[in-house]
Design an enzyme around this catalytic site. Structure first.
Site, PDB file in Angstrom:
ATOM      1  N   GLY A  14     -57.553 -23.275  48.559  1.00 39.67           N
ATOM      2  CA  GLY A  14     -57.015 -24.039  47.443  1.00 39.67           C
ATOM      3  C   GLY A  14     -56.422 -25.353  47.885  1.00 39.67           C
ATOM      4  O   GLY A  14     -56.199 -25.586  49.074  1.00 39.67           O
ATOM      5  N   GLY A  16     -53.302 -28.115  46.606  1.00 35.99           N
ATOM      6  CA  GLY A  16     -52.177 -28.409  45.723  1.00 35.99           C
ATOM      7  C   GLY A  16     -51.829 -29.879  45.809  1.00 35.99           C
ATOM      8  O   GLY A  16     -52.550 -30.670  46.423  1.00 35.99           O
ATOM      9  N   SER A  17     -50.708 -30.265  45.211  1.00 37.11           N
ATOM     10  CA  SER A  17     -50.314 -31.671  45.226  1.00 37.11           C
ATOM     11  C   SER A  17     -49.949 -32.163  46.615  1.00 37.11           C
ATOM     12  O   SER A  17     -50.143 -33.325  46.926  1.00 37.11           O
ATOM     13  CB  SER A  17     -49.116 -31.928  44.325  1.00 37.11           C
ATOM     14  OG  SER A  17     -48.782 -30.880  43.510  1.00 37.11           O
ATOM     15  N   PHE A  18     -49.402 -31.265  47.442  1.00 40.46           N
ATOM     16  CA  PHE A  18     -48.917 -31.693  48.746  1.00 40.46           C
ATOM     17  C   PHE A  18     -49.692 -31.086  49.910  1.00 40.46           C
ATOM     18  O   PHE A  18     -49.528 -31.528  51.043  1.00 40.46           O
ATOM     19  CB  PHE A  18     -47.435 -31.312  48.912  1.00 40.46           C
ATOM     20  CG  PHE A  18     -46.559 -31.931  47.879  1.00 40.46           C
ATOM     21  CD1 PHE A  18     -46.258 -33.279  47.924  1.00 40.46           C
ATOM     22  CD2 PHE A  18     -46.046 -31.170  46.844  1.00 40.46           C
ATOM     23  CE1 PHE A  18     -45.450 -33.860  46.961  1.00 40.46           C
ATOM     24  CE2 PHE A  18     -45.232 -31.740  45.878  1.00 40.46           C
ATOM     25  CZ  PHE A  18     -44.933 -33.092  45.942  1.00 40.46           C
ATOM     26  N   ALA A  21     -54.923 -25.221  51.579  1.00 44.29           N
ATOM     27  CA  ALA A  21     -54.855 -23.944  52.297  1.00 44.29           C
ATOM     28  C   ALA A  21     -56.269 -23.511  52.666  1.00 44.29           C
ATOM     29  O   ALA A  21     -57.197 -23.624  51.858  1.00 44.29           O
ATOM     30  CB  ALA A  21     -54.179 -22.883  51.431  1.00 44.29           C
ATOM     31  N   LYS A  36     -52.125 -23.824  56.355  1.00 44.47           N
ATOM     32  CA  LYS A  36     -51.688 -24.742  55.306  1.00 44.47           C
ATOM     33  C   LYS A  36     -51.565 -26.123  55.939  1.00 44.47           C
ATOM     34  O   LYS A  36     -50.879 -26.294  56.945  1.00 44.47           O
ATOM     35  CB  LYS A  36     -50.348 -24.293  54.736  1.00 44.47           C
ATOM     36  CG  LYS A  36     -49.920 -25.085  53.532  1.00 44.47           C
ATOM     37  CD  LYS A  36     -48.668 -24.508  52.946  1.00 44.47           C
ATOM     38  CE  LYS A  36     -48.956 -24.068  51.545  1.00 44.47           C
ATOM     39  NZ  LYS A  36     -47.767 -23.581  50.875  1.00 44.47           N
ATOM     40  N   ASP A 136     -38.988 -22.524  43.441  1.00 41.90           N
ATOM     41  CA  ASP A 136     -40.255 -22.484  42.711  1.00 41.90           C
ATOM     42  C   ASP A 136     -40.787 -21.050  42.603  1.00 41.90           C
ATOM     43  O   ASP A 136     -41.934 -20.778  42.922  1.00 41.90           O
ATOM     44  CB  ASP A 136     -41.272 -23.387  43.416  1.00 41.90           C
ATOM     45  CG  ASP A 136     -42.435 -23.775  42.519  1.00 41.90           C
ATOM     46  OD1 ASP A 136     -42.283 -23.705  41.277  1.00 41.90           O
ATOM     47  OD2 ASP A 136     -43.492 -24.134  43.056  1.00 41.90           O
TER      48      ASP A 136
END
Length: 182
Positions: A14, A16-18, A21, A36, A136
């Site tokens: 996947g 993400g914004s930052f 993975a 990551k 989060d």
């Protein structure tokens, strides 16, 4: 000492914004892990992320996803990339379980859900006792690991800003919590 060259990239899990993975496999042992990759556009961001890595590596709790190692790399845009090698959670995330149950017009078993909740609370209590606050907590950040007869849920480990002041909680977005199937 192990490095990225000791791992084979199996697939992208996947983005993400930052971070992104990737599922990795150790070339000798065959053990699967998640890598990551966090791209840092400048040295200040990389140093801030490395401070958080130090904290993540110090966490040791049965309900917190294990971080095994970290490496530095770069990307095509010459960013500094921090690579975190962490436990692989093969069972997906809690949101996927909830969505599957909804599609089948079922609910997750109450005993299982209560067991996961108790273990998430245990992990959060541990983090708080270490002066760390997770910012989060959500189903998408709880991953399921299948180990023998046990399933464990883990909060996704994402890096964000850590605030460190004397006698205040250090905080960032996303620390891992694992929960056993009850």
């Amino acid at each position: 000492m192990a490095g990225l060259q000791d791992y084979k990239r199996l697939q992208k899990l996947g983005v993400g914004s930052f971070a992104s993975a990737h599922l990795m496999q150790h070339k000798v042992t065959g053990k699967k892990s998640v890598l990551k990759r966090i791209a840092c556009k400048h040295l200040k961001a990389a140093n801030a992320a490395l401070l958080e890595v130090k904290v993540l590596l110090s966490c040791n709790h049965v309900n917190i996803t294990a971080y095994h190692d970290f490496f530095l790399d770069s990307d095509s845009e010459e960013n500094i990339v921090i690579c975190l090698l962490m436990e692989y959670c093969s069972g997906g995330d809690l949101w996927e379980r909830i969505a599957a149950a909804q599609r089948e017009r079922k609910v997750l078993p109450a005993a299982q859900s209560a067991g996961w909740l108790l273990q998430i609370i245990a992990a959060l209590r541990y983090l708080h006792s270490c002066g760390i606050m997770h910012r989060d907590v959500k189903p998408e950040n709880i991953f399921i690991t299948e180990e023998a007869r046990t399933e464990r849920a883990a909060l996704a480990q994402t890096l964000a800003q850590m605030h460190h002041r004397m006698r205040t909680l250090r905080t960032w977005s996303g620390l891992g919590t694992r929960c056993a199937h009850v």
